[in-house]
Design a protein around this motif. Sequence first.
Motif, PDB file in Angstrom:
ATOM      1  N   VAL A  16      -2.320   0.090   3.767  1.00  0.00           N
ATOM      2  CA  VAL A  16      -1.526  -0.843   2.963  1.00  0.00           C
ATOM      3  C   VAL A  16      -0.060  -0.564   3.254  1.00  0.00           C
ATOM      4  O   VAL A  16       0.454   0.512   2.923  1.00  0.00           O
ATOM      5  CB  VAL A  16      -1.812  -0.692   1.455  1.00  0.00           C
ATOM      6  CG1 VAL A  16      -1.024  -1.745   0.662  1.00  0.00           C
ATOM      7  CG2 VAL A  16      -3.308  -0.816   1.161  1.00  0.00           C
ATOM      8  N   THR A  17       0.619  -1.516   3.892  1.00  0.00           N
ATOM      9  CA  THR A  17       2.045  -1.329   4.148  1.00  0.00           C
ATOM     10  C   THR A  17       2.809  -1.586   2.853  1.00  0.00           C
ATOM     11  O   THR A  17       2.433  -2.452   2.060  1.00  0.00           O
ATOM     12  CB  THR A  17       2.554  -2.258   5.266  1.00  0.00           C
ATOM     13  OG1 THR A  17       2.541  -3.607   4.810  1.00  0.00           O
ATOM     14  CG2 THR A  17       1.694  -2.119   6.518  1.00  0.00           C
ATOM     15  N   GLY A  19       2.693   0.373   0.454  1.00  0.00           N
ATOM     16  CA  GLY A  19       1.563   0.582  -0.442  1.00  0.00           C
ATOM     17  C   GLY A  19       1.780   1.555  -1.571  1.00  0.00           C
ATOM     18  O   GLY A  19       0.819   1.923  -2.247  1.00  0.00           O
ATOM     19  N   GLY A  24       1.853  -3.524  -3.816  1.00  0.00           N
ATOM     20  CA  GLY A  24       1.238  -2.655  -2.815  1.00  0.00           C
ATOM     21  C   GLY A  24       0.483  -1.501  -3.439  1.00  0.00           C
ATOM     22  O   GLY A  24      -0.627  -1.151  -3.012  1.00  0.00           O
ATOM     23  N   ILE A  27      -2.766  -2.749  -4.879  1.00  0.00           N
ATOM     24  CA  ILE A  27      -3.768  -2.959  -3.830  1.00  0.00           C
ATOM     25  C   ILE A  27      -4.348  -1.621  -3.377  1.00  0.00           C
ATOM     26  O   ILE A  27      -5.562  -1.487  -3.189  1.00  0.00           O
ATOM     27  CB  ILE A  27      -3.142  -3.721  -2.651  1.00  0.00           C
ATOM     28  CG1 ILE A  27      -2.749  -5.139  -3.091  1.00  0.00           C
ATOM     29  CG2 ILE A  27      -4.101  -3.777  -1.466  1.00  0.00           C
ATOM     30  CD1 ILE A  27      -1.883  -5.881  -2.094  1.00  0.00           C
ATOM     31  N   THR A  28      -3.482  -0.626  -3.198  1.00  0.00           N
ATOM     32  CA  THR A  28      -3.951   0.701  -2.794  1.00  0.00           C
ATOM     33  C   THR A  28      -4.946   1.250  -3.808  1.00  0.00           C
ATOM     34  O   THR A  28      -6.014   1.768  -3.446  1.00  0.00           O
ATOM     35  CB  THR A  28      -2.764   1.663  -2.646  1.00  0.00           C
ATOM     36  OG1 THR A  28      -1.879   1.171  -1.629  1.00  0.00           O
ATOM     37  CG2 THR A  28      -3.227   3.048  -2.262  1.00  0.00           C
ATOM     38  N   VAL A  38      -7.559   5.589   1.988  1.00  0.00           N
ATOM     39  CA  VAL A  38      -6.355   4.754   2.000  1.00  0.00           C
ATOM     40  C   VAL A  38      -5.208   5.438   2.734  1.00  0.00           C
ATOM     41  O   VAL A  38      -4.957   6.631   2.567  1.00  0.00           O
ATOM     42  CB  VAL A  38      -5.908   4.359   0.577  1.00  0.00           C
ATOM     43  CG1 VAL A  38      -6.899   3.380  -0.041  1.00  0.00           C
ATOM     44  CG2 VAL A  38      -5.737   5.565  -0.317  1.00  0.00           C
ATOM     45  N   VAL A  94      -3.642  -4.317   5.207  1.00  0.00           N
ATOM     46  CA  VAL A  94      -2.977  -5.222   4.263  1.00  0.00           C
ATOM     47  C   VAL A  94      -1.475  -5.090   4.476  1.00  0.00           C
ATOM     48  O   VAL A  94      -0.892  -4.033   4.195  1.00  0.00           O
ATOM     49  CB  VAL A  94      -3.339  -4.891   2.803  1.00  0.00           C
ATOM     50  CG1 VAL A  94      -2.671  -5.904   1.860  1.00  0.00           C
ATOM     51  CG2 VAL A  94      -4.850  -4.892   2.595  1.00  0.00           C
ATOM     52  N   HIS A  95      -0.870  -6.159   4.976  1.00  0.00           N
ATOM     53  CA  HIS A  95       0.569  -6.123   5.244  1.00  0.00           C
ATOM     54  C   HIS A  95       1.304  -6.658   4.025  1.00  0.00           C
ATOM     55  O   HIS A  95       1.511  -7.867   3.864  1.00  0.00           O
ATOM     56  CB  HIS A  95       0.895  -6.948   6.483  1.00  0.00           C
ATOM     57  CG  HIS A  95       2.349  -6.891   6.865  1.00  0.00           C
ATOM     58  ND1 HIS A  95       3.171  -5.838   6.532  1.00  0.00           N
ATOM     59  CD2 HIS A  95       3.130  -7.780   7.550  1.00  0.00           C
ATOM     60  CE1 HIS A  95       4.389  -6.065   6.991  1.00  0.00           C
ATOM     61  NE2 HIS A  95       4.387  -7.237   7.603  1.00  0.00           N
ATOM     62  N   ASN A  96       1.707  -5.735   3.163  1.00  0.00           N
ATOM     63  CA  ASN A  96       2.385  -6.078   1.916  1.00  0.00           C
ATOM     64  C   ASN A  96       3.884  -5.801   1.970  1.00  0.00           C
ATOM     65  O   ASN A  96       4.652  -6.405   1.222  1.00  0.00           O
ATOM     66  CB  ASN A  96       1.746  -5.269   0.778  1.00  0.00           C
ATOM     67  CG  ASN A  96       2.578  -5.264  -0.472  1.00  0.00           C
ATOM     68  OD1 ASN A  96       2.597  -6.223  -1.231  1.00  0.00           O
ATOM     69  ND2 ASN A  96       3.282  -4.160  -0.709  1.00  0.00           N
ATOM     70  N   ALA A 230      -4.359  -7.630  -6.505  1.00  0.00           N
ATOM     71  CA  ALA A 230      -5.186  -6.635  -5.834  1.00  0.00           C
ATOM     72  C   ALA A 230      -6.654  -7.038  -5.836  1.00  0.00           C
ATOM     73  O   ALA A 230      -7.375  -6.794  -4.859  1.00  0.00           O
ATOM     74  CB  ALA A 230      -5.009  -5.273  -6.517  1.00  0.00           C
ATOM     75  N   VAL A 233      -7.287  -9.479  -2.967  1.00  0.00           N
ATOM     76  CA  VAL A 233      -7.285  -8.772  -1.682  1.00  0.00           C
ATOM     77  C   VAL A 233      -8.609  -8.049  -1.483  1.00  0.00           C
ATOM     78  O   VAL A 233      -9.246  -8.150  -0.424  1.00  0.00           O
ATOM     79  CB  VAL A 233      -6.106  -7.780  -1.601  1.00  0.00           C
ATOM     80  CG1 VAL A 233      -6.247  -6.880  -0.380  1.00  0.00           C
ATOM     81  CG2 VAL A 233      -4.783  -8.540  -1.538  1.00  0.00           C
TER      82      VAL A 233
END
Length: 279
Positions: A16-17, A19, A24, A27-28, A38, A94-96, A230, A233
Amino acid sequence: MSIEECRPLKDKVALVTGGSRGIGAGITRKLASWGCTVCINYVDRVGPARKLAAELEEQGTKVTLHRADLGEPSAVEGLLDEIQSLHGDLHILVHNAAATKFISLEDATLDQWQFVQDTNARSTWLLAKHAVPVMRDRPGARFITITNSTTQRIIPRAGLFGAAKAALETLTDYLSYELAPYGIVANCVRPGLVQTDVFAVRPDFAHGVKHEMAISPWGEGPMTTVENSADVVAMLCLDEASWIAGQTITVDGGYRLWGNTGMRAKAGPRAPVAEPEAS
């Protein structure tokens, strides 16, 4: 329900960028709770990244931290090389991560334009480019980008952001086609207005919250949350979602549709309709 059934992404590696904070971080946490190892990318604020890693490790999640400025091409390549070296696999990217300059287009400089494009759009292309060798033919491979509402409505002084995020959305469309032969499913998620410390810097934030709460058909309580974003995703990472590709999914409770109505939907019975008079 068994513990295994509650962890549908067990044994998958997820990057997760951006993240460690805001959406972010949400999502993580979600991917970790569903069983992922992760990889948390951050730029310069190591404190939140370490705090989140410690939290997840206490819960039994394997976590690695990766400092990389995605506006730098060499850093993007180095990030993917590092993950491949440490984990050998990458199933979910995941490009956040995002960055912008809030300024009118008239006053923006070439350097500001380039900075926003590089950190949002160019990084999307480079992440996909360098992810292919480590993600191709992995079971459940997913490439998911995160956009925002600047592509759907005018937000004062957010033109640079809107242009870059529009490019990100279009790149995701094309990537859904070009990554498919490698077994990588690409989609984009567009959260609505989310109340986090990260997005509190948006010029429209206070007004946007007030407006949405005033006209929401959902009543006084709900707005889009980190957890809402999240959840979507994570849902896209399930095997059952493998045929959803090339989509930009808006997560805003429907605000995109009713945000310009100017009034709150009323609950309860409708007023009776008068019968037409006989002619």
